[in-house]
Design an enzyme around this catalytic site. Sequence first.
Site, PDB file in Angstrom:
ATOM      1  N   TYR A 243     -14.648  -6.754 -14.261  1.00 59.65           N
ATOM      2  CA  TYR A 243     -13.218  -7.015 -14.483  1.00 59.65           C
ATOM      3  C   TYR A 243     -12.380  -6.322 -13.412  1.00 59.65           C
ATOM      4  O   TYR A 243     -12.724  -6.355 -12.241  1.00 59.65           O
ATOM      5  CB  TYR A 243     -12.820  -6.613 -15.912  1.00 59.65           C
ATOM      6  CG  TYR A 243     -13.798  -7.098 -16.948  1.00 59.65           C
ATOM      7  CD1 TYR A 243     -14.056  -8.467 -17.078  1.00 59.65           C
ATOM      8  CD2 TYR A 243     -14.487  -6.216 -17.767  1.00 59.65           C
ATOM      9  CE1 TYR A 243     -14.971  -8.930 -18.009  1.00 59.65           C
ATOM     10  CE2 TYR A 243     -15.396  -6.681 -18.711  1.00 59.65           C
ATOM     11  CZ  TYR A 243     -15.633  -8.034 -18.823  1.00 59.65           C
ATOM     12  OH  TYR A 243     -16.534  -8.486 -19.732  1.00 59.65           O
ATOM     13  N   VAL A 261     -18.672  -5.017 -23.285  1.00 56.76           N
ATOM     14  CA  VAL A 261     -17.964  -3.981 -24.053  1.00 56.76           C
ATOM     15  C   VAL A 261     -18.838  -3.370 -25.149  1.00 56.76           C
ATOM     16  O   VAL A 261     -18.413  -2.437 -25.828  1.00 56.76           O
ATOM     17  CB  VAL A 261     -16.622  -4.498 -24.639  1.00 56.76           C
ATOM     18  CG1 VAL A 261     -15.661  -4.866 -23.532  1.00 56.76           C
ATOM     19  CG2 VAL A 261     -16.838  -5.638 -25.615  1.00 56.76           C
TER      20      VAL A 261
END
Length: 309
Positions: A243, A261
């Site tokens: 990201y 995550v």
Amino acid sequence: MSELQELVEGVYRDLKSHIGEGKIADYIPELAKVDPKQFGIAVATLDGGFHVVGDAETSFSIQSISKVFTLTLALGKAGDTLWTRVGREPSGSAFNSIVQLEYEKGKPRNPFINAGAIAVADLILAGHQPREAIGEIVHFARFLAGDDSIAIDHEVAKSEAETGYRNIALANFMRSFGRLDHPVEHVLGVYVHHCALAMSCRQLARAGLYLAAGGNDPLLGNRVVSRERARRINSLMLMCGHYDGSGDFAFRVGLPGKSGVGGGILAVAPGKASIAVWSPGLNEYGNSQVGAAALELLAHRTGWSIFGS
């Protein structure tokens, strides 16, 4: 004990006091229940060697790491026409940002941010019911890892589906621009289920070997993708796999990688090894804090950085 095993154990030892650092992804309720004091490393080499330490055999929710496998599948189905649906540029924005999507008329920047992976799921759905598309993704992960026990954690999928309001917004936004061909609920069903795949570091490192071996499975001799396609997937992992922390990861580690995550990271040392690390606590970018530190040490001590030792 091999030199590489000693090196892996040394990295684990040096970071042991940091286990539990970072913040768990508690916005997905089921992930909030995970014990943060876990840390595993697995290195799978092209000659069939496995070097593991810590919680490397414990299954965890791989989350966005699964986007590497869905991208591979989608490229197999659509080839380069995939890039008419999704870009190949780093986002510089959070993984679930809607601002950039609006500015760029519903075309996601790359296949690893949430919007991009939703577009990829839409493509995989073509000609299938959601259950069939999910089954194809699970089958592919099992094939890559050589392990039929790999499965979806349905509690995580349910938790993500019930709280994923931002993903619902992203998908509806893309649909409003004509960027999705299938009903939003079907596309999101595929998306949340592949993100809920549960794998261990050992399984994940094994699954990533085709990217370290120029598209071949070096243990079975099967060609998974062409050498050129493996190179392109690796390049996207390097540029976009973390990201808005992708540049920092490339700077520090110097290996193609994809985080999730759930606290896992899959990294590729082309021509050498596939590496999986897991520790649930995340840094400010949503990437495993201890896992990223482990990869930085490992790349430095092995000299495996693609930019030179």
